[in-house]
Design a protein around this motif. Sequence first.
Motif, short mmCIF file in Angstrom:
data_model
loop_
_atom_site.label_atom_id
_atom_site.label_comp_id
_atom_site.label_asym_id
_atom_site.label_seq_id
_atom_site.Cartn_x
_atom_site.Cartn_y
_atom_site.Cartn_z
N ALA A 124 -6.37 -1.13 3.09
CA ALA A 124 -5.71 -1.49 4.35
C ALA A 124 -5.97 -2.95 4.70
CB ALA A 124 -6.19 -0.57 5.47
N GLN A 143 -0.87 5.40 6.95
CA GLN A 143 -0.32 5.67 5.62
C GLN A 143 0.19 7.09 5.57
OE1 GLN A 143 -3.90 3.80 3.26
NE2 GLN A 143 -2.30 4.31 1.80
N GLY A 196 2.34 2.85 3.22
CA GLY A 196 1.92 2.06 4.36
C GLY A 196 3.01 1.92 5.41
N THR A 213 0.84 -1.19 0.00
CA THR A 213 0.00 0.00 0.00
C THR A 213 0.88 1.24 0.00
OG1 THR A 213 -1.74 -1.16 1.20
CG2 THR A 213 -1.82 1.25 1.21
#
Length: 568
Positions: free
Chosen positions: A469, A445, A418, A415
């Motif tokens: 997520a 994030q 992340g 991500t």
Amino acid sequence: MQRRHFLATAAASTAAAVLLPGCDKAPRVLEGGFTGIDMARGHQLRDLLKTGTLPAPSVVRRAQVIIAGGGVAGLAAARSLRLAGVEDFALLELEDGAGGNSRGGAVSGIACPLGAHYLPVPGDDAREVQDLLEELGLRRRVAGRWQYDERHLCHSPQERLFFDGEWQEGLLPVHGVSEATLAQYRRFAQAVEREAKAARFSMPALKLLGPKNPLAPAHQALDAMTFSVWLAQEGLDDEHLLWYLNYCCRDDYGAGVARVSAWAGIHYFASRHGFHAPGELVDEARESVLTWPEGNGWITQRLAEPLANTVNGGGQLRTATSVLRITETRHGVEVDAFNHATDSVERWQAPRCVVALPVFVAARVVHNPPAFLTGAAQRLQSAPWLVANIHIDSPLTDRPGAAPAWDNVLYADPTAGGLGYVNAGHQRLDTGAALAGPTVLTYYQALGDVQGGRQQLATQPWQPWAEAALATLAVPHPDLRQRATRVDITRYGHAMAIPVPGTQQFLSQIGLQRLSGKRKQLSNGEQSPWIPTPTTARLAFAHSDWSGYSVFEEAFTRGHGAGLVAAG
């Protein structure tokens, strides 16, 4: 230490117990939404200021000091005023509660952080923070030495990394890495130590500034280049080391090594506990952190509690109040603010004002802003952030390796930006319930390196953020989607300043030209440290932006100093 050993043992036992096959049930309908801060309210303020015409005030109120902004710096200024005997002040805050990016909240009745989630045990440069922790009962002197309350220090195990298909203790990749990687870890540790000897680093960094103290030449050289350029010059190019340093920079600064300055990259380690290669001795006391289920919201809630005292018929803390205009007059300051509860404009008059707003906001609302303020607003860059609080109704299936920890990070998190998650249940005193019952996982994030990240935060619905997520964390926890009941998303469009190259040099030059400060007599007869504070005739500026990066120690110390200046 016995308590920590017990917690670690219990965590390991529970981790083994939850290694069960994934659940075959279909994913439940996910509840959730946006929470924490009202982005629309902030954008309403921005659009109103663009018109150039503000509504006329419907009421005039007076106080001795106005504080604009209720983040950590504003709350610290309020505490500083009260310590100086000034009770006649008003703190104006845009949101429905104070705290800035150190807010706490709850999901399904479980406390969790909405922003910053820990405070490293402060060193002696952070005397003001140390005094606060003593006031809050978090530390006391025992047999001549300072001792922190074990209940508030992060319980063991503190952190782990999902690396190469399993969990390992600590966040620096070590399992299965080559000798060449370990050698680069050692070389980086030596380089940090070398730079720390060349010129001292401190936390907060503002303690190195003064009326006649410019940025040290060694710091100027580091501030002139990106961290990635400095690493290349040092021949440090190992992928595991670079991943770890990117993680550290995004964690504290919102952006990675290609954007932040080498000064910031070194400061991350040299100002606190250094960098330790595997096998080196570590001072656990220096690396300890204070944390709570609601993160640093635990501290800001306690800073805000005394402000419920009544002054002129109202509390000192005025929430849901947007500062529209701050004007210095011949005899004082006028602050026009929009009260969202009454849908009207109020005018506040006072001899002095503490401007504890982000620099870009301060530059918009201060009438005829000084050149140093507009210059800082043009220079500083900020990172957007997202916090996803995931409520799970039962323990998750876990991959092999290290036991469940407070901070859980994924190597090469897919991500964008992340940073892994913290477990809100980790600090509970009822260890068995904490590990076996429902809890909240707080996933972070940092979007400073994501092109269009701020725009995406403002326009995308909450579901794509939540699903991203969940998909990421399903790699180490394959049954997460079946356990998750709700995801609350908190957005920060301008969460923190990014210390890009040139930031420290620019801000230190402002300091040399515009710094004021005040010292007071301490109970032991000593003088309090001089705290550099950017000022005009009647305004004292306090925000972590003036340090070029956002951490609790910078914001609190700057707020404390501005409060002393405003107290006169």
